[in-house]
Design an enzyme around this catalytic site. Structure first.
Site, PDB file in Angstrom:
ATOM      1  N   CYS A 187     -42.813 -23.312  -5.873  1.00 25.24           N
ATOM      2  CA  CYS A 187     -41.548 -23.969  -6.235  1.00 25.24           C
ATOM      3  C   CYS A 187     -40.335 -23.104  -5.936  1.00 25.24           C
ATOM      4  O   CYS A 187     -39.333 -23.573  -5.387  1.00 25.24           O
ATOM      5  CB  CYS A 187     -41.541 -24.307  -7.723  1.00 25.24           C
ATOM      6  SG  CYS A 187     -42.747 -25.529  -8.223  1.00 25.24           S
ATOM      7  N   VAL A 204     -37.191 -24.337  -3.759  1.00 24.94           N
ATOM      8  CA  VAL A 204     -35.911 -24.670  -4.381  1.00 24.94           C
ATOM      9  C   VAL A 204     -34.758 -23.955  -3.683  1.00 24.94           C
ATOM     10  O   VAL A 204     -33.676 -24.530  -3.484  1.00 24.94           O
ATOM     11  CB  VAL A 204     -35.941 -24.318  -5.884  1.00 24.94           C
ATOM     12  CG1 VAL A 204     -34.549 -24.371  -6.483  1.00 24.94           C
ATOM     13  CG2 VAL A 204     -36.860 -25.274  -6.636  1.00 24.94           C
TER      14      VAL A 204
END
Length: 523
Positions: free
Chosen positions: A153, A157
């Site tokens: 993640c 991001v």
């Protein structure tokens, strides 16, 4: 409160000792601010009602026990299936610890996977420096032939570009240009472990074949390609290998981690055992066709094979149960011109005989199940072939298209016409269903044991036993070595199911002098 050498106790037995019970009671009273037992029972009973179920199914902003894992976990499993390949995750160290322990607990094997340990500074300035150091160290320490890179993640991001970072690492001498580095962007906040596997596999195809298509001709090597998808039953790899060898078929099994995840204890540690050779992957575009064993989860793979390799991908379902294994075997025979050998015909006959033997016990048994899309499709198909009635099918990572296909499949048979299919729902939703619309059995992974415990807590008549078929299986040993595909896998599923039905019948009829008139020796 120490262990005694002459009487070592395991955790459960140790904590049943009076001194530990006293310690735990004091902890509850002094620090936990717990409510009384009556209030706990009141809330528990309320969560088993239809009223609570309606509230539960209307929640929108929280997921509880999602019945899926994240993309990079699937990417790691895919990378393990290629020869001398090291999975490398561009992200935080904790994420990779999660992937490794998840597989450690399921396969009971050490799992090689490295991280470049992104932390807060990388989240602000980008993770390129982490990748430079990580690739250099991983290559120096573990000497892989291939490094397969995926993301978590944090990297996604902030928008880290794997292609650019890997290219820069090679240009600046952190990694030799000659080291292959297939990669895939695998954000955890979308998709699941099955889409992560598909993304990484497409990354391998793209890296090793996209720019090497000039001299490739479909059908020129006379083989068929087999793509397993996210598969954690090691027996399934061996079942497909065996069936194709018995048919005397030339084939390439593209991604096979069964050796590295099942190495012998002979004093030698093998970090890179088995796996698909890169030469086979590079030659794969020359095959007659590519068979996808789990087609729903392999959308990227199918698109690449059809658009780049120009191969027609047969419209087959996962080869589970009787009919869909028949379809797989007959399609292989059609594509290769090889006859179906007597050994496979005999194996099929044994399955039919087993289905006949157990029909009286399985007919009408109601079953609810949860898991991944292709697995659920195949399992529901076989359950209805056995005469079991499918009651609930919950697939957190199933698409709307998959749901329509599942509903159509179940509508074709009287054993599935009343089934309810749920996508995007989690195991707390599933728990509500087990109380309000109780089936005879549930099928799923180890996380279902908490639902079984809760149903039993309400009363013996409410208990829904869990049949452990799926991923992950943490609390039982060696089930990952079994098979669920082919006729052999169907025999295993049937055996597991019918013996759970008979075991439950024994539990229900063993009360001395009350129910044991039906506690029979022969079932």
């Amino acid at each position: 409160m120490t262990q005694k050498v002459e009487d070592i106790k395991t955790g459960y037995a140790l904590f049943r000792q009076p001194e530990y019970q006293e310690l735990l009671a004091g902890k509850r009273d002094a620090f936990e601010e717990s409510v009384d037992a009556d209030k706990v029972k009141e809330v528990f009973d309320w969560t088993t009602t239809k009223e609570y179920q309606e509230l539960n199914f209307n929640r929108k902003h929280i997921t509880i026990d999602p019945a899926k894992a994240c993309q990079p976990l699937g990417a790691v499993l895919c990378a393990l299936g290629f020869e001398n390949t090291l999975p490398y995750v561009h992200g935080s160290q904790g994420c990779v610890a999660y992937f490794r322990t998840y597989f450690n607990r399921h396969f009971k094997e050490p799992v090689a996977c490295v991280s470049d340990s992104m932390t807060e500074d990388a989240a602000v300035f980008g993770g390129q420096k982490n990748m430079f150091a990580g690739l250099e160290n991983a290559y120096a320490l573990y000497k892989p032939e291939v490094i397969a890179v995926s993301t978590t993640c944090m990297a996604e991001v902030i928008g880290d570009d794997l292609n650019a970072f890997i290219g820069n690492a090679k240009k600046e001498g952190h990694l030799p240009e000659s080291v292959p580095t297939p990669f895939a962007h695998t954000p955890s906040f979308v998709g699941s472990h099955v889409t992560g596997w598909d993304g990484m596999f497409e990354g391998f195809l793209r890296y090793f074949t996209l720019n090497e298509m000039a001299d490739k001709t479909v059908g020129s090597n006379g083989k068929i390609n087999i793509v397993p998808g996210f598969e954690t039953y090691l027996g399934n790899y061996r079942v497909i290998h065996r069936m194709l060898k018995e048919m005397d078929v030339d084939y390439s099994f593209l991604c096979d981690p069964s050796e590295v995840l099942d190495t012998p204890a002979d004093g030698e540690y093998r970090m890179y055992a088995g796996g698909t050779p890169l030469a086979e992957l590079k030659d794969a575009p020359n095959a007659i066709t590519t068979l996808l064993l789990q087609p729903d989860q392999l959308s990227k793979t199918k698109k690449f094979v059809t658009d780049t390799w120009k191969q027609e991908v047969p419209d087959l379902q996962i080869p589970m149960g009787l009919e869909w294994t028949d379809n797989f075997v007959m399609k292989v025979a059609e594509l290769t011109g090889k006859p179906i050998p007597a050994s496979i015909t005999k194996e099929r006959g044994r399955l039919v005989d087993m289905m006949t033997d157990s029909h009286t016990w399985l007919h009408g048994v109601t079953i609810s199940l949860f898991g991944d899309p292709d697995y659920l499709t195949g399992m529901c198909k076989f359950l209805t072939e056995l005469g079991c009635e499918v009651k609930h099918v919950l697939c957190h990572n199933g698409s709307k298209r998959w749901r329509k296909q599942m509903e159509a499949l179940l509508a074709e048979t009287p054993y599935g016409q009343d089934a309810q299919v749920f996508t995007g729902k989690d195991l707390w939703h599933f728990r509500s269903l087990m109380f309000t619309e109780k089936p005879d059995l549930m099928i799923g992974n180890s996380y279902g044991k908490f639902i079984e415990r809760d149903t039993k807590a309400k009363g013996a008549e409410f208990e829904v036993p869990l049949v452990r078929i799926g991923f992950p299986i943490f609390d039982r040993h060696h089930l990952h070595r079994q098979s669920t595909l082919g006729y052999e896998g169907a025999m295993y599923i049937l055996t597991t199911l019918v013996n759970e039905v008979l075991a439950k019948l024994d539990r229900d009829t063993m009360e001395l002098g009350k129910t044991d008139f039906a506690f029979d020796l022969v079932r």
